[in-house]
Design a protein around this motif. Structure first.
Motif, PDB file in Angstrom:
ATOM      1  N   ALA A 125      -5.841  48.748  13.762  1.00 54.18           N
ATOM      2  CA  ALA A 125      -6.302  48.346  13.376  1.00 54.18           C
ATOM      3  C   ALA A 125      -5.735  46.929  12.499  1.00 54.18           C
ATOM      4  CB  ALA A 125      -7.993  48.345  12.652  1.00 54.18           C
ATOM      5  N   PHE A 126      -6.748  46.609  11.375  1.00 55.17           N
ATOM      6  CA  PHE A 126      -5.256  45.164  10.683  1.00 55.17           C
ATOM      7  C   PHE A 126      -4.564  46.360   9.592  1.00 55.17           C
ATOM      8  CE2 PHE A 126      -7.563  41.568  12.674  1.00 55.17           C
ATOM      9  CZ  PHE A 126      -5.735  41.336  14.027  1.00 55.17           C
ATOM     10  N   ARG A 161      -1.344  34.095  20.151  1.00 54.45           N
ATOM     11  CA  ARG A 161      -1.221  33.613  21.358  1.00 54.45           C
ATOM     12  C   ARG A 161      -3.362  33.481  22.266  1.00 54.45           C
ATOM     13  NH1 ARG A 161      -0.678  38.895  20.803  1.00 54.45           N
ATOM     14  NH2 ARG A 161      -1.395  40.439  23.013  1.00 54.45           N
ATOM     15  N   TYR A 183     -13.310  38.751  17.208  1.00 55.52           N
ATOM     16  CA  TYR A 183     -13.569  40.502  17.778  1.00 55.52           C
ATOM     17  C   TYR A 183     -14.971  40.689  18.732  1.00 55.52           C
ATOM     18  CZ  TYR A 183      -8.939  40.529  16.863  1.00 55.52           C
ATOM     19  OH  TYR A 183      -7.650  41.070  16.536  1.00 55.52           O
ATOM     20  N   THR A 239       1.714  39.739  12.066  1.00 56.34           N
ATOM     21  CA  THR A 239       0.651  39.827  13.261  1.00 56.34           C
ATOM     22  C   THR A 239       0.200  38.805  13.351  1.00 56.34           C
ATOM     23  OG1 THR A 239       0.044  42.053  12.183  1.00 56.34           O
ATOM     24  CG2 THR A 239      -1.403  41.221  12.908  1.00 56.34           C
ATOM     25  N   GLY A 250      -7.630  43.397  21.575  1.00 52.57           N
ATOM     26  CA  GLY A 250      -6.288  43.421  21.326  1.00 52.57           C
ATOM     27  C   GLY A 250      -6.019  43.221  23.438  1.00 52.57           C
ATOM     28  N   SER A 251      -5.128  43.071  23.519  1.00 54.77           N
ATOM     29  CA  SER A 251      -4.565  43.592  25.169  1.00 54.77           C
ATOM     30  C   SER A 251      -4.503  44.993  25.710  1.00 54.77           C
ATOM     31  CB  SER A 251      -3.190  42.255  25.210  1.00 54.77           C
ATOM     32  OG  SER A 251      -2.040  42.826  24.428  1.00 54.77           O
ATOM     33  N   SER A 252      -4.500  45.742  24.699  1.00 53.17           N
ATOM     34  CA  SER A 252      -3.846  46.833  24.938  1.00 53.17           C
ATOM     35  C   SER A 252      -5.340  48.241  25.768  1.00 53.17           C
ATOM     36  CB  SER A 252      -3.442  48.080  23.978  1.00 53.17           C
ATOM     37  OG  SER A 252      -2.124  47.282  23.340  1.00 53.17           O
ATOM     38  N   HIS A 274       1.056  49.022  13.096  1.00 51.89           N
ATOM     39  CA  HIS A 274      -0.217  49.061  12.509  1.00 51.89           C
ATOM     40  C   HIS A 274      -1.539  49.373  13.701  1.00 51.89           C
ATOM     41  CE1 HIS A 274      -0.440  44.713  14.245  1.00 51.89           C
ATOM     42  NE2 HIS A 274      -1.500  45.525  15.055  1.00 51.89           N
ATOM     43  N   GLY A 317      -4.924  50.468  19.645  1.00 53.52           N
ATOM     44  CA  GLY A 317      -3.918  49.795  20.745  1.00 53.52           C
ATOM     45  C   GLY A 317      -3.141  50.649  19.027  1.00 53.52           C
ATOM     46  N   ILE A 318      -1.612  49.553  19.518  1.00 48.72           N
ATOM     47  CA  ILE A 318      -0.965  49.609  18.199  1.00 48.72           C
ATOM     48  C   ILE A 318       0.025  48.716  18.272  1.00 48.72           C
ATOM     49  CG2 ILE A 318       1.074  50.769  19.708  1.00 48.72           C
ATOM     50  CD1 ILE A 318       1.654  52.425  17.076  1.00 48.72           C
ATOM     51  N   ASN A 322      -0.304  36.989  17.552  1.00 45.41           N
ATOM     52  CA  ASN A 322      -1.887  36.796  17.768  1.00 45.41           C
ATOM     53  C   ASN A 322      -1.901  35.707  17.999  1.00 45.41           C
ATOM     54  OD1 ASN A 322      -2.117  39.627  17.606  1.00 45.41           O
ATOM     55  ND2 ASN A 322      -3.486  39.602  15.696  1.00 45.41           N
ATOM     56  N   LEU A 341     -13.294  47.900  15.560  1.00 43.79           N
ATOM     57  CA  LEU A 341     -12.506  48.280  14.123  1.00 43.79           C
ATOM     58  C   LEU A 341     -11.977  47.606  13.025  1.00 43.79           C
ATOM     59  CD1 LEU A 341      -9.096  49.761  16.449  1.00 43.79           C
ATOM     60  CD2 LEU A 341     -10.752  50.734  14.714  1.00 43.79           C
ATOM     61  N   ASP A 342     -12.296  46.447  13.463  1.00 48.77           N
ATOM     62  CA  ASP A 342     -12.130  44.903  12.425  1.00 48.77           C
ATOM     63  C   ASP A 342     -12.294  44.028  13.163  1.00 48.77           C
ATOM     64  OD1 ASP A 342     -10.218  45.066  15.059  1.00 48.77           O
ATOM     65  OD2 ASP A 342      -8.123  45.442  13.846  1.00 48.77           O
ATOM     66  N   LYS A 378       6.822  48.102  22.480  1.00 39.31           N
ATOM     67  CA  LYS A 378       5.723  49.226  21.409  1.00 39.31           C
ATOM     68  C   LYS A 378       6.704  50.943  21.390  1.00 39.31           C
ATOM     69  CE  LYS A 378       1.919  46.492  21.376  1.00 39.31           C
ATOM     70  NZ  LYS A 378       0.653  47.014  21.354  1.00 39.31           N
TER      71      LYS A 378
END
Ligand code: GLP
Length: 241
Positions: free
Chosen positions: A140-141, A167, A80, A161, A37-39, A138, A132-133, A165, A66-67, A202
């Motif tokens: 992870a997923f 993008r 990922y 979600t 993720g971008s966070s 959520h 991240g969140i 995602n 995480l996933d 967020k």
């Protein structure tokens, strides 16, 4: 739960990187929990800078993701595993063969989920997990409704979600519909957790995370039960606290 409201993105990235630095300097063989993720990207960039300019070393560390998307092999451009290599691993002295992700291409994803959970336990558990969140809370997923005790498993992604995602993909139809994700019970076993979020979108999830009732409706609220969590947010993400 410690809340750090950072003045700007760079200060937030430094606060997250400080957590990693403490764990890495504490001794050999740290087990890192990495997120996509971008966070976390700014914090990874800060860690790369410290590696290059200050000699911060990842030698001897291992990492678990995480996933991972179901159906994408580790070398797929949108996997990922590929993301974490490009954003962190390839730029520091972390041996990429010790960076483990759930195998999205496994013939039996359910069996792969069990194997992954067991691999984390066999490594002695995660010393520091970065998170991240999602806008719906959520982590992870683990989408809303996930059991607070859930283990690594195959999950269906929600429409929001998939849209969020999209993008990263050429076409929204290309976003996988399922993922292998560490469960909330798995994530909670990490000895330390740092969650980072920025931006107004967020703010509602961060408010629930910090002040809401612990509930599967907002999966991140499970972190309230963890003894060592730091939440690093900017002023926009903190605006509803
Ligand atoms: C994805 C990932 C999560 C991540 C979330 C937020 O769904 N599975 O681990 O925390 O998105 O992503 P971002 O940091 O890009 O906002």
């Amino acid at each position: 739960m410690e809340i750090v409201i950072a003045q700007d993105a760079a200060a937030g990235a430094r606060a997250v990187a400080d957590e990693f630095e403490q764990v890495l300097r504490a001794g050999d063989g740290a087990v890192l929990g990495l997120a996509t993720g971008s966070s976390p990207v700014a914090a990874y960039a800060e860690l790369i800078r410290r590696h290059r300019e200050e000699g911060l070393s990842f030698a001897g560390a291992r990492a678990f993701l995480l996933d991972e998307y179901v159906g994408l092999p580790a070398d797929h451009p949108q996997s990922y595993h590929r993301f974490i290599r490009e954003q962190l691993v390839d730029h520091v002295d972390l041996d990429s063969s010790t960076v483990i992700s759930p195998d999205g291409a496994a013939a039996d994803p359910a069996e792969e989920a069990e194997r992954y959970d067991a691999a984390i336990a066999a490594a002695g558990g995660v010393d520091l997990q970065i998170l991240g969140i999602g806008v719906n809370g959520h982590i992870a997923f683990n989408e809303p409704g996930s059991s607070l005790a859930s283990r690594t498993r195959v999950v269906a992604l929600t429409r929001s979600t998939i849209e969020a995602n999209a993008r990263f993909f050429d076409r929204a139809e290309d976003v996988p519909r399922h993922a292998l994700s560490q469960g909330l019970g798995t994530i909670r076993e990490a000895r330390r957790i740092v969650l980072t979020a920025t931006g107004e979108q967020k703010a509602a999830a961060v408010a629930q995370l910090v002040e809401g009732a612990v509930s599967a409706r907002w999966p991140a609220t499970v972190l309230q039960l963890h003894p060592h969590v730091t939440v690093v947010v900017d002023e926009a993400a903190a605006s509803r606290l």
